[in-house]
Design a protein around this motif. Structure first.
Motif, PDB file in Angstrom:
ATOM      1  N   THR A  26      35.440  57.642  36.888  1.00  0.00           N
ATOM      2  CA  THR A  26      36.526  58.215  36.095  1.00  0.00           C
ATOM      3  C   THR A  26      37.678  57.232  35.897  1.00  0.00           C
ATOM      4  OG1 THR A  26      37.490  59.202  38.097  1.00  0.00           O
ATOM      5  CG2 THR A  26      35.972  60.563  36.807  1.00  0.00           C
ATOM      6  N   ASP A  27      37.739  56.213  36.733  1.00  0.00           N
ATOM      7  CA  ASP A  27      38.760  55.178  36.572  1.00  0.00           C
ATOM      8  C   ASP A  27      38.266  53.919  37.261  1.00  0.00           C
ATOM      9  OD1 ASP A  27      41.585  54.332  35.851  1.00  0.00           O
ATOM     10  OD2 ASP A  27      41.602  53.964  38.006  1.00  0.00           O
ATOM     11  N   ASP A  28      38.475  52.786  36.616  1.00  0.00           N
ATOM     12  CA  ASP A  28      38.015  51.520  37.193  1.00  0.00           C
ATOM     13  C   ASP A  28      38.907  50.412  36.656  1.00  0.00           C
ATOM     14  OD1 ASP A  28      36.539  49.742  38.637  1.00  0.00           O
ATOM     15  OD2 ASP A  28      34.738  49.848  37.409  1.00  0.00           O
ATOM     16  N   SER A  29      39.634  49.751  37.543  1.00  0.00           N
ATOM     17  CA  SER A  29      40.559  48.723  37.077  1.00  0.00           C
ATOM     18  C   SER A  29      40.649  47.582  38.077  1.00  0.00           C
ATOM     19  CB  SER A  29      41.950  49.323  36.838  1.00  0.00           C
ATOM     20  OG  SER A  29      42.487  49.830  38.047  1.00  0.00           O
ATOM     21  N   TRP A  30      40.877  46.395  37.549  1.00  0.00           N
ATOM     22  CA  TRP A  30      41.088  45.193  38.343  1.00  0.00           C
ATOM     23  C   TRP A  30      42.517  44.704  38.144  1.00  0.00           C
ATOM     24  CZ3 TRP A  30      37.807  42.360  41.555  1.00  0.00           C
ATOM     25  CH2 TRP A  30      36.448  42.709  41.554  1.00  0.00           C
ATOM     26  N   SER A  31      43.046  44.041  39.151  1.00  0.00           N
ATOM     27  CA  SER A  31      44.326  43.361  38.975  1.00  0.00           C
ATOM     28  C   SER A  31      44.097  42.136  38.097  1.00  0.00           C
ATOM     29  CB  SER A  31      44.898  42.945  40.334  1.00  0.00           C
ATOM     30  OG  SER A  31      44.021  42.050  41.000  1.00  0.00           O
ATOM     31  N   ASP A  33      44.693  39.092  38.545  1.00  0.00           N
ATOM     32  CA  ASP A  33      44.179  37.896  39.224  1.00  0.00           C
ATOM     33  C   ASP A  33      42.798  38.117  39.832  1.00  0.00           C
ATOM     34  OD1 ASP A  33      44.727  39.540  41.357  1.00  0.00           O
ATOM     35  OD2 ASP A  33      46.030  38.118  42.414  1.00  0.00           O
ATOM     36  N   SER A  34      42.174  39.277  39.518  1.00  0.00           N
ATOM     37  CA  SER A  34      40.819  39.604  39.987  1.00  0.00           C
ATOM     38  C   SER A  34      40.698  39.707  41.502  1.00  0.00           C
ATOM     39  CB  SER A  34      39.797  38.580  39.461  1.00  0.00           C
ATOM     40  OG  SER A  34      39.758  38.570  38.051  1.00  0.00           O
ATOM     41  N   SER A  35      41.789  40.019  42.182  1.00  0.00           N
ATOM     42  CA  SER A  35      41.727  40.132  43.637  1.00  0.00           C
ATOM     43  C   SER A  35      41.642  41.582  44.118  1.00  0.00           C
ATOM     44  CB  SER A  35      42.959  39.473  44.273  1.00  0.00           C
ATOM     45  OG  SER A  35      44.135  40.205  43.974  1.00  0.00           O
ATOM     46  N   GLN A  36      42.031  42.540  43.263  1.00  0.00           N
ATOM     47  CA  GLN A  36      42.075  43.936  43.675  1.00  0.00           C
ATOM     48  C   GLN A  36      41.315  44.797  42.667  1.00  0.00           C
ATOM     49  OE1 GLN A  36      44.163  44.829  46.458  1.00  0.00           O
ATOM     50  NE2 GLN A  36      44.605  42.657  46.717  1.00  0.00           N
ATOM     51  N   ASN A  68      37.894  54.188  45.844  1.00  0.00           N
ATOM     52  CA  ASN A  68      37.583  52.920  46.505  1.00  0.00           C
ATOM     53  C   ASN A  68      38.665  51.891  46.176  1.00  0.00           C
ATOM     54  OD1 ASN A  68      35.243  54.258  47.077  1.00  0.00           O
ATOM     55  ND2 ASN A  68      33.860  52.694  46.298  1.00  0.00           N
ATOM     56  N   HIS A  69      39.064  51.140  47.177  1.00  0.00           N
ATOM     57  CA  HIS A  69      39.987  50.031  46.957  1.00  0.00           C
ATOM     58  C   HIS A  69      39.387  48.786  47.592  1.00  0.00           C
ATOM     59  CE1 HIS A  69      43.445  47.515  46.522  1.00  0.00           C
ATOM     60  NE2 HIS A  69      43.619  47.408  47.821  1.00  0.00           N
ATOM     61  N   LEU A  70      39.026  47.832  46.735  1.00  0.00           N
ATOM     62  CA  LEU A  70      38.445  46.568  47.189  1.00  0.00           C
ATOM     63  C   LEU A  70      39.509  45.484  47.102  1.00  0.00           C
ATOM     64  CD1 LEU A  70      36.047  44.776  48.038  1.00  0.00           C
ATOM     65  CD2 LEU A  70      35.447  44.571  45.605  1.00  0.00           C
ATOM     66  N   VAL A  76      38.653  43.354  52.371  1.00  0.00           N
ATOM     67  CA  VAL A  76      38.613  44.709  52.916  1.00  0.00           C
ATOM     68  C   VAL A  76      38.193  45.675  51.811  1.00  0.00           C
ATOM     69  CG1 VAL A  76      39.990  46.598  53.873  1.00  0.00           C
ATOM     70  CG2 VAL A  76      40.418  44.256  54.616  1.00  0.00           C
ATOM     71  N   LEU A  77      37.304  46.616  52.152  1.00  0.00           N
ATOM     72  CA  LEU A  77      36.925  47.699  51.245  1.00  0.00           C
ATOM     73  C   LEU A  77      37.283  49.023  51.913  1.00  0.00           C
ATOM     74  CD1 LEU A  77      35.495  48.964  48.782  1.00  0.00           C
ATOM     75  CD2 LEU A  77      33.332  48.768  50.052  1.00  0.00           C
ATOM     76  N   LEU A  78      38.152  49.808  51.256  1.00  0.00           N
ATOM     77  CA  LEU A  78      38.566  51.114  51.756  1.00  0.00           C
ATOM     78  C   LEU A  78      37.974  52.201  50.861  1.00  0.00           C
ATOM     79  CD1 LEU A  78      42.353  50.396  52.440  1.00  0.00           C
ATOM     80  CD2 LEU A  78      40.473  50.371  54.101  1.00  0.00           C
ATOM     81  N   ILE A  79      37.431  53.250  51.479  1.00  0.00           N
ATOM     82  CA  ILE A  79      36.796  54.336  50.736  1.00  0.00           C
ATOM     83  C   ILE A  79      37.330  55.665  51.266  1.00  0.00           C
ATOM     84  CG2 ILE A  79      34.597  55.398  50.078  1.00  0.00           C
ATOM     85  CD1 ILE A  79      33.324  52.661  51.106  1.00  0.00           C
TER      86      ILE A  79
END
Length: 205
Positions: A26-31, A33-36, A68-70, A76-79
């Motif tokens: 339903t939502d998918d986004s990158w920072s 600088d491709s780090s988050q 999810n936060h990568l 670190v991957l948080l779910i």
């Protein structure tokens, strides 16, 4: 990061976990600088509950929201998963964390916790608790097994390691992002691409 890739392979559905019928992003986004990476999914589950119980409460499936936060910079991957169905009667919160071992960067640590609070459920509180605990225990065992299966699949495909994200290396980080995204681009916001130098105009004559 290879473990992150292995984890992603269970979506949108996984035959080895039949309780999960489908998952939609339903939502998918990158920072920039491709780090988050932030990903939100809505998952449809077919809980192993008695047929009469499902008819009594009027549902065949239940829905969960997963966030999810990568963090590639911190590795670190948080779910976090929470129930949407019957949220006013039952509260389910599951949290998982994958991170690099502080003393050995080649090792991945995993932490998992869950909270179940059955406030009221048509007089079936005890039954709901038993079903939830049984389902959760089965999914923990299957989840650990699947990570190893998917890791073996990645190695068979030639993916044995991934170079970590590094600040200031846009091209390298962009490639890492492409691999982890599994072809799901475009994502937002778009990555910052350095402008190519423009040659000065040639003087006439």
């Amino acid at each position: 990061m290879a473990k992150d890739m292995a984890y992603e392979r269970r979506f949108p559905a996984c035959p080895q976990i039949p309780v999960v019928v489908d998952c939609a992003i339903t939502d998918d986004s990158w920072s920039a600088d491709s780090s988050q990476r932030h990903t939100t999914r809505k998952c449809q589950l077919n809980v192993d509950a008695p047929y009469l119980m499902k008819k009594m409460v009027g549902v065949d499936y239940i829905y969960f929201n997963q966030k999810n936060h990568l963090d590639l910079a911190a590795r670190v991957l948080l779910i976090e998963a929470t129930n949407e169905t019957f949220a006013s009667k039952v509260v389910v919160i599951e949290k998982c964390k994958y991170y690099v071992h502080p003393e050995n960067s080649e090792w991945t640590c995993f932490e998992q916790s869950a909270q179940l609070d059955v406030k009221s459920f048509f007089g079936l509180e005890s039954t709901v608790e038993k079903i939830a605990m049984k389902q959760y225990a089965a999914n923990i065992a299957k989840g650990k097994e699947l990570i190893e299966v998917f890791m073996a699949d990645l190695m068979a495909e030639g993916v044995t390691s991934l170079q970590p994200w590094r600040a200031g290396e846009a091209r390298r980080n962009r490639e890492l992002r492409r691999i982890l995204s599994r072809g799901t681009e475009p994502l937002s916001p778009p990555p910052v691409v350095p402008a190519l130098p423009v040659a000065p105009p040639t003087p006439p004559g």
